[in-house]
Design a protein around this motif. Structure first.
Motif, PDB file in Angstrom:
ATOM      1  N   ILE A 126      26.488  11.492  49.572  1.00 19.86           N
ATOM      2  CA  ILE A 126      27.236  11.438  47.950  1.00 19.86           C
ATOM      3  C   ILE A 126      26.025  11.870  46.951  1.00 19.86           C
ATOM      4  CG2 ILE A 126      28.288   8.964  48.863  1.00 19.86           C
ATOM      5  CD1 ILE A 126      25.749   7.378  47.821  1.00 19.86           C
ATOM      6  N   GLY A 127      25.181  12.556  47.323  1.00 20.72           N
ATOM      7  CA  GLY A 127      24.016  13.208  46.248  1.00 20.72           C
ATOM      8  C   GLY A 127      23.300  11.904  45.891  1.00 20.72           C
ATOM      9  N   THR A 128      22.563  12.300  44.480  1.00 17.64           N
ATOM     10  CA  THR A 128      21.617  11.437  44.071  1.00 17.64           C
ATOM     11  C   THR A 128      21.931  10.732  42.791  1.00 17.64           C
ATOM     12  OG1 THR A 128      20.514  13.490  43.067  1.00 17.64           O
ATOM     13  CG2 THR A 128      19.850  12.751  45.395  1.00 17.64           C
ATOM     14  N   GLU A 129      23.324  11.138  42.476  1.00 18.03           N
ATOM     15  CA  GLU A 129      23.757  10.733  40.952  1.00 18.03           C
ATOM     16  C   GLU A 129      23.687   9.151  41.090  1.00 18.03           C
ATOM     17  OE1 GLU A 129      25.563  11.857  37.462  1.00 18.03           O
ATOM     18  OE2 GLU A 129      24.852  13.175  39.208  1.00 18.03           O
ATOM     19  N   PRO A 130      23.060   8.821  39.951  1.00 15.42           N
ATOM     20  CA  PRO A 130      22.955   7.351  39.759  1.00 15.42           C
ATOM     21  C   PRO A 130      24.310   6.548  39.419  1.00 15.42           C
ATOM     22  CG  PRO A 130      22.240   8.474  37.741  1.00 15.42           C
ATOM     23  CD  PRO A 130      22.381   9.480  38.859  1.00 15.42           C
ATOM     24  N   LEU A 131      24.389   5.199  39.752  1.00 11.26           N
ATOM     25  CA  LEU A 131      25.620   4.518  39.455  1.00 11.26           C
ATOM     26  C   LEU A 131      25.230   3.658  38.194  1.00 11.26           C
ATOM     27  CD1 LEU A 131      28.458   3.785  39.952  1.00 11.26           C
ATOM     28  CD2 LEU A 131      27.686   2.480  41.701  1.00 11.26           C
ATOM     29  N   LEU A 132      25.810   3.527  37.146  1.00  7.89           N
ATOM     30  CA  LEU A 132      25.547   2.893  35.904  1.00  7.89           C
ATOM     31  C   LEU A 132      26.566   1.828  35.764  1.00  7.89           C
ATOM     32  CD1 LEU A 132      24.444   5.546  33.380  1.00  7.89           C
ATOM     33  CD2 LEU A 132      23.007   4.655  35.356  1.00  7.89           C
ATOM     34  N   VAL A 133      26.215   0.696  35.535  1.00  5.15           N
ATOM     35  CA  VAL A 133      27.411  -0.424  35.530  1.00  5.15           C
ATOM     36  C   VAL A 133      26.837  -1.371  34.529  1.00  5.15           C
ATOM     37  CG1 VAL A 133      28.178  -0.142  38.049  1.00  5.15           C
ATOM     38  CG2 VAL A 133      26.374  -1.977  37.423  1.00  5.15           C
ATOM     39  N   SER A 134      27.861  -2.070  33.842  1.00  5.97           N
ATOM     40  CA  SER A 134      27.866  -3.093  32.987  1.00  5.97           C
ATOM     41  C   SER A 134      28.329  -4.388  33.576  1.00  5.97           C
ATOM     42  CB  SER A 134      28.097  -2.847  31.577  1.00  5.97           C
ATOM     43  OG  SER A 134      28.155  -3.869  30.482  1.00  5.97           O
ATOM     44  N   LEU A 135      27.517  -5.380  33.715  1.00  5.37           N
ATOM     45  CA  LEU A 135      27.968  -6.580  34.294  1.00  5.37           C
ATOM     46  C   LEU A 135      27.711  -7.788  33.588  1.00  5.37           C
ATOM     47  CD1 LEU A 135      28.723  -8.195  37.014  1.00  5.37           C
ATOM     48  CD2 LEU A 135      26.171  -8.438  37.547  1.00  5.37           C
ATOM     49  N   ARG A 136      29.061  -8.327  33.291  1.00  2.41           N
ATOM     50  CA  ARG A 136      29.085  -9.382  32.283  1.00  2.41           C
ATOM     51  C   ARG A 136      29.384 -10.714  33.117  1.00  2.41           C
ATOM     52  NH1 ARG A 136      29.954  -8.939  26.737  1.00  2.41           N
ATOM     53  NH2 ARG A 136      30.548  -6.770  27.029  1.00  2.41           N
ATOM     54  N   VAL A 137      28.585 -11.467  33.243  1.00  2.00           N
ATOM     55  CA  VAL A 137      28.301 -12.739  33.989  1.00  2.00           C
ATOM     56  C   VAL A 137      29.301 -13.821  33.515  1.00  2.00           C
ATOM     57  CG1 VAL A 137      27.091 -14.679  35.128  1.00  2.00           C
ATOM     58  CG2 VAL A 137      25.807 -12.445  34.636  1.00  2.00           C
ATOM     59  N   ARG A 138      29.430 -13.869  32.265  1.00  2.00           N
ATOM     60  CA  ARG A 138      30.496 -14.904  31.700  1.00  2.00           C
ATOM     61  C   ARG A 138      31.359 -13.984  30.588  1.00  2.00           C
ATOM     62  NH1 ARG A 138      25.955 -17.298  31.865  1.00  2.00           N
ATOM     63  NH2 ARG A 138      25.514 -16.982  29.743  1.00  2.00           N
ATOM     64  N   PRO A 139      32.425 -14.475  30.136  1.00  2.00           N
ATOM     65  CA  PRO A 139      32.945 -13.822  29.082  1.00  2.00           C
ATOM     66  C   PRO A 139      32.338 -14.069  27.962  1.00  2.00           C
ATOM     67  CG  PRO A 139      34.613 -15.318  30.407  1.00  2.00           C
ATOM     68  CD  PRO A 139      33.137 -15.571  30.893  1.00  2.00           C
ATOM     69  N   ARG A 140      32.097 -12.948  27.108  1.00  2.00           N
ATOM     70  CA  ARG A 140      31.451 -13.042  25.685  1.00  2.00           C
ATOM     71  C   ARG A 140      29.966 -13.118  26.144  1.00  2.00           C
ATOM     72  NH1 ARG A 140      35.776 -15.941  24.874  1.00  2.00           N
ATOM     73  NH2 ARG A 140      34.743 -18.087  25.279  1.00  2.00           N
ATOM     74  N   ALA A 141      29.479 -13.210  27.152  1.00  2.00           N
ATOM     75  CA  ALA A 141      27.933 -13.224  27.246  1.00  2.00           C
ATOM     76  C   ALA A 141      27.451 -11.794  27.212  1.00  2.00           C
ATOM     77  CB  ALA A 141      27.755 -13.832  28.602  1.00  2.00           C
ATOM     78  N   ARG A 142      26.436 -11.534  27.028  1.00  2.00           N
ATOM     79  CA  ARG A 142      25.625 -10.348  26.722  1.00  2.00           C
ATOM     80  C   ARG A 142      25.527  -9.601  28.032  1.00  2.00           C
ATOM     81  NH1 ARG A 142      19.502  -8.873  24.329  1.00  2.00           N
ATOM     82  NH2 ARG A 142      19.935  -6.587  24.643  1.00  2.00           N
ATOM     83  N   PRO A 143      26.217  -8.374  28.156  1.00  2.00           N
ATOM     84  CA  PRO A 143      26.021  -7.868  29.792  1.00  2.00           C
ATOM     85  C   PRO A 143      24.900  -7.262  30.337  1.00  2.00           C
ATOM     86  CG  PRO A 143      26.735  -6.182  27.748  1.00  2.00           C
ATOM     87  CD  PRO A 143      26.616  -7.573  27.113  1.00  2.00           C
ATOM     88  N   VAL A 144      24.697  -7.199  31.531  1.00  2.00           N
ATOM     89  CA  VAL A 144      23.477  -7.003  32.083  1.00  2.00           C
ATOM     90  C   VAL A 144      23.799  -5.619  32.769  1.00  2.00           C
ATOM     91  CG1 VAL A 144      22.014  -7.390  34.207  1.00  2.00           C
ATOM     92  CG2 VAL A 144      23.160  -9.363  33.044  1.00  2.00           C
ATOM     93  N   VAL A 145      23.273  -4.517  32.228  1.00  2.00           N
ATOM     94  CA  VAL A 145      23.262  -3.111  32.805  1.00  2.00           C
ATOM     95  C   VAL A 145      22.238  -2.880  33.684  1.00  2.00           C
ATOM     96  CG1 VAL A 145      23.063  -0.848  31.778  1.00  2.00           C
ATOM     97  CG2 VAL A 145      23.736  -2.734  30.161  1.00  2.00           C
ATOM     98  N   ILE A 146      23.054  -2.235  34.756  1.00  2.00           N
ATOM     99  CA  ILE A 146      22.133  -1.908  35.877  1.00  2.00           C
ATOM    100  C   ILE A 146      22.213  -0.319  36.218  1.00  2.00           C
ATOM    101  CG2 ILE A 146      21.406  -2.581  38.313  1.00  2.00           C
ATOM    102  CD1 ILE A 146      22.951  -5.184  37.805  1.00  2.00           C
ATOM    103  N   ALA A 147      21.163   0.324  36.576  1.00  2.00           N
ATOM    104  CA  ALA A 147      21.387   1.593  37.227  1.00  2.00           C
ATOM    105  C   ALA A 147      20.975   1.535  38.822  1.00  2.00           C
ATOM    106  CB  ALA A 147      20.376   2.544  36.492  1.00  2.00           C
ATOM    107  N   PHE A 148      21.986   1.864  39.558  1.00  2.00           N
ATOM    108  CA  PHE A 148      21.600   1.863  41.111  1.00  2.00           C
ATOM    109  C   PHE A 148      21.404   3.294  41.411  1.00  2.00           C
ATOM    110  CE2 PHE A 148      24.276  -1.952  40.728  1.00  2.00           C
ATOM    111  CZ  PHE A 148      23.716  -2.824  41.266  1.00  2.00           C
TER     112      PHE A 148
END
Length: 336
Positions: free
Chosen positions: A146-168
């Motif tokens: 799958i190569g080395t391209e990072p996977l960037l996601v924004s995870l919101r634990v609760r509605p309207r909560a500040r998102p947690v941004v993760i780079a895998f």
């Protein structure tokens, strides 16, 4: 074993997910819209007047890294991202595990524990990577490069909560740049092919070198050791095992359950005579925990897709340590 209460580091300027250079968010460049045609250009954020590009048009939402020129999602720059490096040998199930975690959260399978939790894949490049990874789960295609391209996601634990941004970052051995900037490390291993003391020693040395640590020093980077492909040894697991116990229904990380799974997994590794792995991890990593998961499970009941099992546990442990979700220490309610 204590709850994941490691100190959360002061958030620094975000590192570009492609070249890892650290640049203040305001120093990233804006990019003209396609409608600017041949006159389209990159320009500093400070040069934007009333949110317009030099041609008076609304620029693209994404930013551009001034060091490497790669487009970076705005949410990534503004979200103070966490970096998680996923490593493991070819065929260890690391890519399938990661794809399954993202799919499980995005599909709302954790709503009974985290009502309203949502996940978005950030940027066109990450979306293309995500679509490619989905084949690993939907079609059970293993050993796929799958190569080395990072996977960037924004995870919101609760509605309207500040998102947690993760780079895998997903790689066989973990590149030096990824290990140097990682906030958490996931090591995928499979039954019958578990790396021994020498393999852990190489990983530990790579981490120390990348992070400029002293030789043989104990690493404080949290390590989640994930025993993948649990479905291949279902018949060996006792029905009363914590590995088969109903998952705790909490809005956070349940320490008691995590500790039970940790000890059960280490017992299985010891049963398979992998004490060299256990010794190597204990010696090199100050913060570590063992997990057992299956990203594929069984295709039962006419299912078109496999049922993942406990794949989210390592991510929840890391999120708890980052301070992104609550920690529950007692015995919690469970759900089937």
């Amino acid at each position: 074993m204590p709850a994941p209460t490691w100190s959360v580091p002061t958030r620094r300027a975000p590192a570009c997910p492609y070249c890892h250079s650290r640049t203040p968010g305001k120093a990233y460049l804006r990019q003209c819209a396609s409608s600017c045609g041949e006159t389209a250009t990159h320009f500093p954020v400070s040069a934007a007047r009333r949110g317009k590009c030099p041609h008076g048009r609304a620029p693209k939402a994404r930013r551009v890294c001034p060091a490497c020129g790669q487009p970076v999602p705005r949410e990534y720059i503004e979200g103070c991202p966490w970096v998680v490096a996923v490593v493991g040998t070819a065929g260890s199930g690391k890519s399938t595990w990661l794809a399954s975690v993202i799919r499980r959260v995005a599909k709302g399978h954790l709503d009974d524990r985290f009502p309203g939790m949502s996940l978005d894949v950030l940027g066109e490049r990450s979306r293309l990577r995500h679509e490619r990874d989905r084949v690993l789960v939907a079609e059970t295609v293993l050993y796929r490069d799958i190569g080395t391209e990072p996977l960037l996601v924004s995870l919101r634990v609760r509605p309207r909560a500040r998102p947690v941004v993760i780079a895998f970052y997903d790689s066989t051995d973990g590149t030096a740049a990824n290990l140097a900037h990682a906030d958490g490390l996931v090591l995928a291993v499979e039954p019958g092919a578990v790396p021994g003391d020498a393999g852990i020693a190489r990983l530990a040395e790579a981490v120390r070198t990348a992070r400029d640590l002293r030789p043989h020093s104990r690493i404080r980077l949290p390590l989640a050791v994930v025993l993948t492909k649990l479905d291949t040894v279902w018949d060996m697991v006792d029905p009363g095992s914590p590995l088969l116990r109903p998952v705790p229904r909490t809005g956070g990380y349940a320490v008691s359950d995590g500790v039970d799974v940790h000890h059960e997994t280490t017992a299985w590794l010891g049963h398979w005579n992998r004490t060299d792995l256990l010794r190597g991890v204990r010696t090199a990593f100050h913060r570590h925990r063992y997990f057992a998961t299956t990203a594929l499970g069984d295709r039962v009941g006419g299912r078109r897709e496999p049922m993942a099992y406990r794949v989210e546990d390592p991510l929840l442990w890391l999120l708890a340590g980052f301070g992104a979700i609550p920690v529950f220490r007692g015995v919690e309610r469970t759900t089937t």
